[in-house]
Design an enzyme around this catalytic site. Structure first.
Site, PDB file in Angstrom:
ATOM      1  N   ARG A  62       5.290   0.078  -6.089  1.00 21.31           N
ATOM      2  CA  ARG A  62       5.280  -0.706  -4.859  1.00 21.31           C
ATOM      3  C   ARG A  62       4.351  -1.916  -4.962  1.00 21.31           C
ATOM      4  O   ARG A  62       4.427  -2.817  -4.133  1.00 21.31           O
ATOM      5  CB  ARG A  62       4.829   0.182  -3.684  1.00 21.31           C
ATOM      6  N   LYS A 110      14.892 -13.750 -10.435  1.00 18.22           N
ATOM      7  CA  LYS A 110      14.585 -12.688 -11.409  1.00 18.22           C
ATOM      8  C   LYS A 110      13.661 -13.229 -12.494  1.00 18.22           C
ATOM      9  O   LYS A 110      12.677 -12.604 -12.849  1.00 18.22           O
ATOM     10  CB  LYS A 110      15.862 -12.139 -12.075  1.00 18.22           C
ATOM     11  N   HIS A 164      21.192 -35.376  -6.632  1.00 17.58           N
ATOM     12  CA  HIS A 164      20.369 -35.841  -5.511  1.00 17.58           C
ATOM     13  C   HIS A 164      18.885 -35.588  -5.774  1.00 17.58           C
ATOM     14  O   HIS A 164      18.089 -35.582  -4.861  1.00 17.58           O
ATOM     15  CB  HIS A 164      20.824 -35.173  -4.219  1.00 17.58           C
ATOM     16  N   GLU A 196      19.585 -15.980  -7.362  1.00 20.11           N
ATOM     17  CA  GLU A 196      19.124 -14.649  -7.736  1.00 20.11           C
ATOM     18  C   GLU A 196      18.662 -14.633  -9.199  1.00 20.11           C
ATOM     19  O   GLU A 196      17.637 -14.042  -9.534  1.00 20.11           O
ATOM     20  CB  GLU A 196      20.258 -13.636  -7.480  1.00 20.11           C
ATOM     21  N   LYS A 250       6.817  -3.945  -4.033  1.00 26.15           N
ATOM     22  CA  LYS A 250       8.213  -3.543  -3.931  1.00 26.15           C
ATOM     23  C   LYS A 250       8.694  -3.558  -2.490  1.00 26.15           C
ATOM     24  O   LYS A 250       9.802  -3.974  -2.188  1.00 26.15           O
ATOM     25  CB  LYS A 250       8.383  -2.149  -4.541  1.00 26.15           C
ATOM     26  N   ASN A 273      -2.028   2.326   5.748  1.00 26.71           N
ATOM     27  CA  ASN A 273      -1.139   1.206   5.381  1.00 26.71           C
ATOM     28  C   ASN A 273      -0.841   0.434   6.653  1.00 26.71           C
ATOM     29  O   ASN A 273      -0.664   1.053   7.706  1.00 26.71           O
ATOM     30  CB  ASN A 273       0.223   1.701   4.879  1.00 26.71           C
ATOM     31  N   GLY A 274      -0.694  -0.871   6.515  1.00 27.66           N
ATOM     32  CA  GLY A 274      -0.349  -1.672   7.688  1.00 27.66           C
ATOM     33  C   GLY A 274      -1.471  -2.636   8.006  1.00 27.66           C
ATOM     34  O   GLY A 274      -2.380  -2.842   7.192  1.00 27.66           O
ATOM     35  N   CYS A 283       0.827  -1.203   0.000  1.00 24.49           N
ATOM     36  CA  CYS A 283       0.000   0.000   0.000  1.00 24.49           C
ATOM     37  C   CYS A 283       0.867   1.262   0.000  1.00 24.49           C
ATOM     38  O   CYS A 283       1.949   1.285   0.563  1.00 24.49           O
ATOM     39  CB  CYS A 283      -0.858   0.059   1.249  1.00 24.49           C
ATOM     40  N   GLU A 286       9.999 -14.078 -11.169  1.00 25.82           N
ATOM     41  CA  GLU A 286       9.127 -12.985 -10.721  1.00 25.82           C
ATOM     42  C   GLU A 286       8.654 -12.098 -11.860  1.00 25.82           C
ATOM     43  O   GLU A 286       7.564 -11.556 -11.799  1.00 25.82           O
ATOM     44  CB  GLU A 286       9.753 -12.173  -9.587  1.00 25.82           C
ATOM     45  N   TRP A 289      -2.873  -2.705  -1.478  1.00 28.29           N
ATOM     46  CA  TRP A 289      -2.429  -4.072  -1.776  1.00 28.29           C
ATOM     47  C   TRP A 289      -3.169  -4.937  -0.767  1.00 28.29           C
ATOM     48  O   TRP A 289      -2.905  -4.870   0.425  1.00 28.29           O
ATOM     49  CB  TRP A 289      -0.913  -4.148  -1.591  1.00 28.29           C
TER      50      TRP A 289
HETATM   51  C1  F6R Z   1      13.179  -9.526  -5.712  1.00 27.44           C
HETATM   52  C2  F6R Z   1      12.901  -8.529  -4.716  1.00 27.44           C
HETATM   53  C3  F6R Z   1      12.513  -8.972  -3.360  1.00 27.44           C
HETATM   54  C4  F6R Z   1      13.204  -8.110  -2.300  1.00 27.44           C
HETATM   55  C5  F6R Z   1      12.672  -8.460  -0.902  1.00 27.44           C
HETATM   56  C6  F6R Z   1      13.396  -7.688   0.179  1.00 27.44           C
HETATM   57  O1  F6R Z   1      13.552  -8.962  -6.923  1.00 27.44           O
HETATM   58  O2  F6R Z   1      12.959  -7.357  -4.977  1.00 27.44           O
HETATM   59  O3  F6R Z   1      12.790 -10.312  -3.170  1.00 27.44           O
HETATM   60  O4  F6R Z   1      14.577  -8.306  -2.387  1.00 27.44           O
HETATM   61  O5  F6R Z   1      11.309  -8.181  -0.843  1.00 27.44           O
HETATM   62  O6  F6R Z   1      13.233  -6.318   0.008  1.00 27.44           O
HETATM   63  P1  F6R Z   1      14.193  -5.286   0.734  1.00 27.44           P
HETATM   64  O7  F6R Z   1      15.554  -5.454   0.145  1.00 27.44           O
HETATM   65  O8  F6R Z   1      13.606  -3.945   0.432  1.00 27.44           O
HETATM   66  O9  F6R Z   1      14.165  -5.626   2.183  1.00 27.44           O
END
Ligand code: F6R
Length: 606
Positions: A27, A483, A502, A479, A601, A98-99, A2, A486, A74
Site C-alpha cells: 500500500r 506506468k 500544437h 496509461e 496503493k 489511518n486517516g 497507512c 510511476e 504514510w
Molecule cells: C496507477 C495507479 C493509480 C490508481 C489510482 C486509483 O498505476 O494504480 O493511479 O489507479 O490511485 O486507485 P483505485 O483504482 O483503487 O481507485
C-alpha cells in the site's frame, strides 16, 4: 497508504502481526510500528523505514503476548520519523490510526491548556490524549473511546489497547477496516490480502462502527452506543493469490494474470443463445430517461473511464462526461437525478472517488461502482456495483484492474445498447464472441515478450518518453506513460497524436523515444501522418499495431504486433506491451517496482 493490523487470540501476536504488516507493504508507507499487550503492560516498537527494519529492532526485545496492534504509516502530518510513527502511546493507552483528523489542532490546543504534553507532530496523537482525558473523568475504557470518536472530525480507522485491560477496540469512519474471523481468534486489517492466509470470513465495518474484542467475543456497536449487527462475508480469494508465485515482482505476476482476470470478469455474464449480457444484480434506472452518464475515477481507473466514454458515446449515443475524481466536486458539476454516475476504483477506497459518489447521491443520480474489492466502501455504498474479478492487486502500479475495468465497461455498454434498442441480439452476440477471444489474445502477447525486453534495454537510459495515440488509443497511451513514470521514474508524457503539432513536437529529436499506437482502424491514416512528423525530426518510433504490413513498418525503429480485434477492445491488447515495457525498464534500472517511491496503493486521503 497507512495500514492497520491487529490480533487477539490463542497464538503469539508478534509474528502474526509482522507477517500481516509485510502483506500491507504494497500500500506504500515510510515507517512502521507494533504494540504487544504482555502481562498487563504494552510494549511498543516503531521506527522509520521498512517492516524488516522494525523486525530487526523488535527482535532485540522479547515481544510475547496474544494481543497486539501494528501499523505502517504514510506520512501526512509530520515527517517520516520514529517519533511520528505509530503506535502512539500516551499514559497507558496505545493507538494506531489511518486517516486524517481535521480538527486535531483545536483538540490539541484545548488539551495542551489543561496540561497535556504532545510528543509527535501527528494528528493521531490527539486520540490517545482525548481518551485519557475521558478516562480521567471516570468513564470506562470503551466509553472513553466512544466519546473520543464522537469528537473527531475527518476520517479514521483505529485500533486501541490499554494496559491492565485485556480488550482490543477498533472503529472506523471513512477509512477502511475489516475484521477477520478465525477459530477463537480475531484479526483486524485495512484490507483482505493482509489476512487472507489466516481466514476467508470477514466483517466489513461501516462508518461509525466500533468493535470491542473482549474474552472470546466481539461486541459490535456504533458511536451512539447502540448495539449493531453486521453480516459475515466469505471471500473466495486465496492466500496464494496474494503471493508472488515464482515471479520476481507482483506487477509482473499481475500482468501475466490478465488472461485469467479478464476471463473471470466475463464469467457468468452472457446469455449467449439469447444474445444478451446479464447484469441481474443491477436495478438500473429507466435508460430512456438517462440524459447523461458520468464516469469518475483517479489515475489508471480514470483512463479506463476515458475508454468507457469512447465505447458508450459511439454505441449508446448518450453524452458521457469523464472527470478526475479530485476535481469533480470542486467545479460544482450539474448532475441531474436522471443521470448515471459511474465510479471506477480497483480498491473501492479512493477518498476522492468516494467523495464524488457522495456528490452524485446528493444530486439524486443513480450511482454505480465498478470495483475489485468486495466489501470496499464504493462497493457497499453505491446504488449498484459491478465487480471486476481481477483477484488481489498487490503491485502499486495497476495492471489487471485496468484491463478488467475495460472489460466491464464493454459488457455494460452491450447490456445498455441492447436495452435501448441500439444493438439487436445478433449484434450483441457478435460482440460477445469478440470479447470471449480476448483472454487468448492477451496470452499470445505474453508469449512473445523478448522483443519488448529488447526495446526496454534500448531505451532504458532515455530521460524522457513521448506516447501518442488517437481516439480510444489516447487514454491507452496515457496509461502507458503513467506506468513508465510511476515505476521507472522516467519522465513520460502522453498526447493525443493530433495535438502534437500544437506544442510537444518541439521536444522531438534523435534522443526521444516516441511510443505510438496505430492499429488499422479509423485512426490509422491520421496517425500515420503523425508518425511521419516524428520521423521527419529523427524521433525514435516504437510502433504498436495489429498490422504487420503497416505502411510505416519499415521506417520505424521498433514494431510490436498485437492480435486483431474490434476497435472497442483494442485498448486491452495495446496496453499489455506498454505495461511490459514499463516493467522491463524499471526492472533493468533496479527500482522498487512493487512499491515505487512516494506512491501508495490505496489513496484513502483526499
Ligand atoms: C496507477 C495507479 C493509480 C490508481 C489510482 C486509483 O498505476 O494504480 O493511479 O489507479 O490511485 O486507485 P483505485 O483504482 O483503487 O481507485
Amino acid at each position: 497508504m497507512c495500514g492497520i493490523v491487529g490480533y487477539k487470540g490463542k497464538d503469539e501476536a508478534y509474528s502474526i502481526l509482522i507477517d500481516a504488516l509485510k502483506k500491507l507493504e504494497y500500500r506504500g508507507y515510510d515507517s512502521a510500528g507494533i504494540a504487544i499487550w504482555q502481562n498487563n503492560k504494552i510494549v511498543v516498537e516503531r521506527n522509520k523505514g521498512k517492516v524488516d527494519d522494525l523486525r530487526k529492532i523488535a527482535s532485540k526485545n522479547i515481544l510475547k503476548g496474544k494481543m497486539g496492534i501494528a501499523h505502517t504509516r504514510w506520512a501526512t502530518h509530520g515527517t517520516p520519523s520514529e517519533r511520528n510513527a505509530h503506535p502512539h502511546k500516551v499514559g497507558d493507552v496505545v493507538v494506531v490510526h489511518n486517516g486524517i483528523i481535521e480538527n486535531y489542532m483545536d483538540i490539541k490546543e484545548r488539551l495542551h491548556q489543561i496540561g497535556h504534553e504532545f510528543s509527535s507532530d501527528t494528528d493521531t496523537e490527539v486520540i490517545p490524549h482525548l481518551i485519557i482525558s475521558y478516562l480521567e473523568k471516570g468513564n470506562d475504557f470503551v466509553e472513553a473511546i466512544r466519546l473520543t470518536l464522537k469528537e473527531l472530525q475527518g476520517s479514521y480507522a483505529v485500533a486501541i489497547m490499554r494496559e491492565n485491560e485485556r480488550i482490543l477496540v477498533a472503529a472506523k469512519k471513512e477509512s477502511p477496516l475489516i475484521i477477520g474471523l478465525g477459530d477463537d481468534e480475531f484479526y483486524l486489517a485495512s484490507d483482505v490480502p493482509a489476512i487472507i492466509n489466516k481466514t476467508n470470513r470477514f466483517i466489513f465495518l461501516e462508518d461509525n462502527d466500533m468493535a470491542v474484542f473482549r474474552d472470546d467475543k466481539i461486541l459490535l456497536m456504533n458511536t451512539e452506543g447502540e448495539n449493531i449487527e453486521r453480516k459475515i462475508n466469505t471471500v473466495n480469494w486465496t492466500g496464494a493469490m496474494a503471493e508472488k508465485g515464482g515471479y520476481k515482482h507482483f506487477m509482473l505476476k499481475e500482468i501475466f494474470e490478465q488472461p485469467r482476470a479478464v476471463s473471470e470478469t466475463l464469467l457468468g455474464r452472457f446469455k449467449e443463445e439469447k444474445g444478451e449480457v446479464d447484469f441481474e444484480e443491477l436495478t438500473l434506472p429507466e435508460l430512456k430517461n438517462v440524459k447523461k452518464i458520468w464516469m469518475v475515477a483517479c489515475g489508471t481507473s480514470y483512463h479506463a473511464c476515458m475508454i468507457g466514454k469512447h465505447m458508450f458515446e459511439a454505441n449508446l449515443r448518450i453524452p458521457v462526461e469523464t472527470d478526475i475524481a479530485s476535481e469533480f466536486r470542486y467545479r460544482n458539476p450539474i448532475i441531474s437525478k436522471n443521470d448515471i454516475l459511474i465510479l471506477v476504483s480497483q480498491s473501492g477506497e479512493t477518498a476522492d472517488t468516494i467523495a464524488a459518489m457522495k456528490e452524485g447521491k446528493r444530486s439524486g443520480a443513480y450511482t454505480l461502482s465498478i470495483c475489485n474489492v468486495l466489501g470496499s466502501t464504493l462497493a457497499r455504498e453505491a446504488d449498484g456495483v459491478i465487480f471486476t474479478h481481477a483477484g488481489p492487486e498487490i503491485g502499486v502500479a495497476s495492471t489487471k484492474a485496468f484491463t478488467t475495468q475495460i472489460a466491464v465497461f464493454f459488457l455494460l455498454m452491450l447490456h445498455m445498447a441492447n436495452k435501448l434498442g441500439k444493438m439487436d441480439n445478433d449484434e450483441v452476440r457478435g460482440m460477445i464472441s469478440e470479447i470471449k477471444k480476448i483472454p487468448h489474445k492477451i496470452q499470445s502477447i505474453l508469449e512473445h515478450t523478448s522483443s519488448l525486453e529488447e526495446i526496454a534495454r534500448r531505451y532504458m537510459t532515455s530521460k524522457d518518453f513521448l506516447y501518442i495515440g488517437r481516439g480510444i488509443h489516447y487514454p491507452t497511451v496515457m496509461e502507458g506513460a503513467l506506468k513508465l513514470k510511476e515505476i521507472s521514474y522516467i519522465h513520460a508524457e502522453a498526447y493525443a497524436a493530433g495535438e502534437m503539432k500544437h506544442g510537444p513536437i518541439a521536444l522531438i529529436d534523435e534522443k526521444l523515444p516516441v511510443a505510438v499506437i496505430s492499429p488499422r482502424d479509423q485512426t490509422y491514416i491520421k496517425t500515420c501522418g503523425n508518425i511521419e512528423e516524428v520521423l521527419a525530426r529523427r524521433g525514435r518510433v516504437i510502433l504498436f499495431t495489429d498490422d504487420p504490413q503497416h505502411e510505416m513498418a519499415k521506417r520505424v525503429d521498433n514494431i510490436f504486433t498485437i492480435p486483431e480485434t474490434i476497435y472497442e477492445l483494442l485498448p486491452i491488447l495495446c496496453v499489455v506491451p506498454l505495461q511490459l515495457i514499463a516493467y522491463y525498464i524499471a526492472n533493468l534500472l533496479g527500482t522498487d517496482v512493487d512499491q515505487p517511491r512516494n506512491l501508495a496503493k490505496s489513496v484513502t486521503v483526499e
